[in-house]
Design a protein around this motif. Structure first.
Motif, PDB file in Angstrom:
ATOM      1  N   PHE A 120       1.105  -1.342  -0.158  1.00  0.00           N
ATOM      2  CA  PHE A 120      -0.047  -0.068  -0.026  1.00  0.00           C
ATOM      3  C   PHE A 120       0.803   1.319   0.027  1.00  0.00           C
ATOM      4  O   PHE A 120       2.021   1.226   0.565  1.00  0.00           O
ATOM      5  CB  PHE A 120      -0.889   0.007   1.364  1.00  0.00           C
ATOM      6  N   ALA A 121       0.192   2.404  -0.496  1.00  0.00           N
ATOM      7  CA  ALA A 121       1.111   3.943  -0.587  1.00  0.00           C
ATOM      8  C   ALA A 121      -0.008   4.689  -0.017  1.00  0.00           C
ATOM      9  O   ALA A 121      -1.131   4.805  -0.851  1.00  0.00           O
ATOM     10  CB  ALA A 121       1.702   3.966  -1.760  1.00  0.00           C
ATOM     11  N   PHE A 122       0.502   5.547   0.807  1.00  0.00           N
ATOM     12  CA  PHE A 122      -0.685   6.581   1.073  1.00  0.00           C
ATOM     13  C   PHE A 122       0.260   8.004   1.033  1.00  0.00           C
ATOM     14  O   PHE A 122       1.621   8.183   1.143  1.00  0.00           O
ATOM     15  CB  PHE A 122      -0.763   6.708   2.640  1.00  0.00           C
ATOM     16  N   ARG A 123      -0.541   8.819   0.679  1.00  0.00           N
ATOM     17  CA  ARG A 123      -0.076  10.372   0.505  1.00  0.00           C
ATOM     18  C   ARG A 123      -1.058  11.266   1.092  1.00  0.00           C
ATOM     19  O   ARG A 123      -2.173  11.176   1.113  1.00  0.00           O
ATOM     20  CB  ARG A 123       0.083  10.823  -1.024  1.00  0.00           C
ATOM     21  N   VAL A 124      -0.626  12.064   2.108  1.00  0.00           N
ATOM     22  CA  VAL A 124      -1.540  12.902   2.749  1.00  0.00           C
ATOM     23  C   VAL A 124      -1.028  14.195   2.618  1.00  0.00           C
ATOM     24  O   VAL A 124      -0.156  14.432   2.130  1.00  0.00           O
ATOM     25  CB  VAL A 124      -1.133  12.753   4.403  1.00  0.00           C
ATOM     26  N   ALA A 125      -2.227  15.113   2.746  1.00  0.00           N
ATOM     27  CA  ALA A 125      -2.303  16.641   2.418  1.00  0.00           C
ATOM     28  C   ALA A 125      -2.519  16.985   3.845  1.00  0.00           C
ATOM     29  O   ALA A 125      -3.428  16.639   4.658  1.00  0.00           O
ATOM     30  CB  ALA A 125      -3.532  16.787   1.681  1.00  0.00           C
ATOM     31  N   GLU A 126      -1.655  18.149   4.041  1.00  0.00           N
ATOM     32  CA  GLU A 126      -1.813  18.754   5.424  1.00  0.00           C
ATOM     33  C   GLU A 126      -1.711  20.299   5.387  1.00  0.00           C
ATOM     34  O   GLU A 126      -1.150  20.759   4.475  1.00  0.00           O
ATOM     35  CB  GLU A 126      -0.359  18.279   6.253  1.00  0.00           C
ATOM     36  N   LEU A 151      -3.222   3.905  -2.414  1.00  0.00           N
ATOM     37  CA  LEU A 151      -3.104   2.898  -3.422  1.00  0.00           C
ATOM     38  C   LEU A 151      -2.867   1.620  -2.826  1.00  0.00           C
ATOM     39  O   LEU A 151      -2.196   1.552  -1.622  1.00  0.00           O
ATOM     40  CB  LEU A 151      -1.638   3.460  -4.311  1.00  0.00           C
ATOM     41  N   GLY A 152      -3.363   0.534  -3.492  1.00  0.00           N
ATOM     42  CA  GLY A 152      -3.188  -0.611  -3.009  1.00  0.00           C
ATOM     43  C   GLY A 152      -3.065  -1.660  -4.202  1.00  0.00           C
ATOM     44  O   GLY A 152      -3.229  -1.426  -5.400  1.00  0.00           O
TER      45      GLY A 152
END
Length: 169
Positions: A58-64, A75-76
């Motif tokens: 899995f891949a995560f991108r966060v907005a802060e 994504l996975g």
């Protein structure tokens, strides 16, 4: 206000859970009986988030903004019932708090998701979207996603009419 982007980590699990629940409920809660919504949300535990955040599949991108997570994309590995034409990646979730809509964060998260899918060797990117979520559908169509099949997305005992969309990378 400036939005910054970074890789999601296991420590982000509570923030991602908050954004997911708030965004999902703001957009969709009115469609469901309370027990169906509760059953659906109960499957998203902090342990489950931490497991995915720590899993290299899995891949995560966060907005802060101001140090607070206001959105994310995940994504996975592919889990949708499709016959892929090559190596595929699935865009599992893209959620953004309502007050951050229209400020470019969804576009930035989508751009990253497409680039990351390519980096992972993907030749196709799949996702599902609720048929009546016109805003999300327009976003995906602008990126070149095309509808390929209907899909029943279960929320408790209720089957939503979603569609599966595909983007050739």
């Amino acid at each position: 206000m400036t939005i910054a982007y970074r890789k999601g980590t296991v420590d982000d699990a509570p923030s991602i859970d908050r954004v997911f629940r708030e965004s999902f409920c703001d957009t969709f809660a009115h469609l469901y009986r309370p027990h169906d919504l509760e059953a659906f949300l109960s499957t998203f535990t902090l342990d489950a988030w931490r497991s995915e955040l720590g899993d290299e599949r899995f891949a995560f991108r966060v907005a802060e903004a101001d140090g607070q997570v206001v959105g994310y994309v995940k994504l996975g590995p592919p889990a949708l019932p499709v016959e892929a034409n090559g190596s595929s990646v699935e865009l599992r979730q893209l959620y953004l708090l309502k007050q951050w809509h229209g400020l470019g964060a969804a576009k930035a998260l989508m751009n990253w998701a497409i680039d990351e899918a390519k980096t992972r060797g993907g030749t196709e990117l799949y996702l599902t979207v609720y048929t009546e979520n016109e805003c999300a559908r327009r976003l995906y169509e602008r990126y070149g996603f095309v509808e390929i099949a209907p899909y029943h997305f279960m929320v408790g005992e209720q089957a939503d009419e979603d569609i599966i969309m595909r983007l050739a990378l």
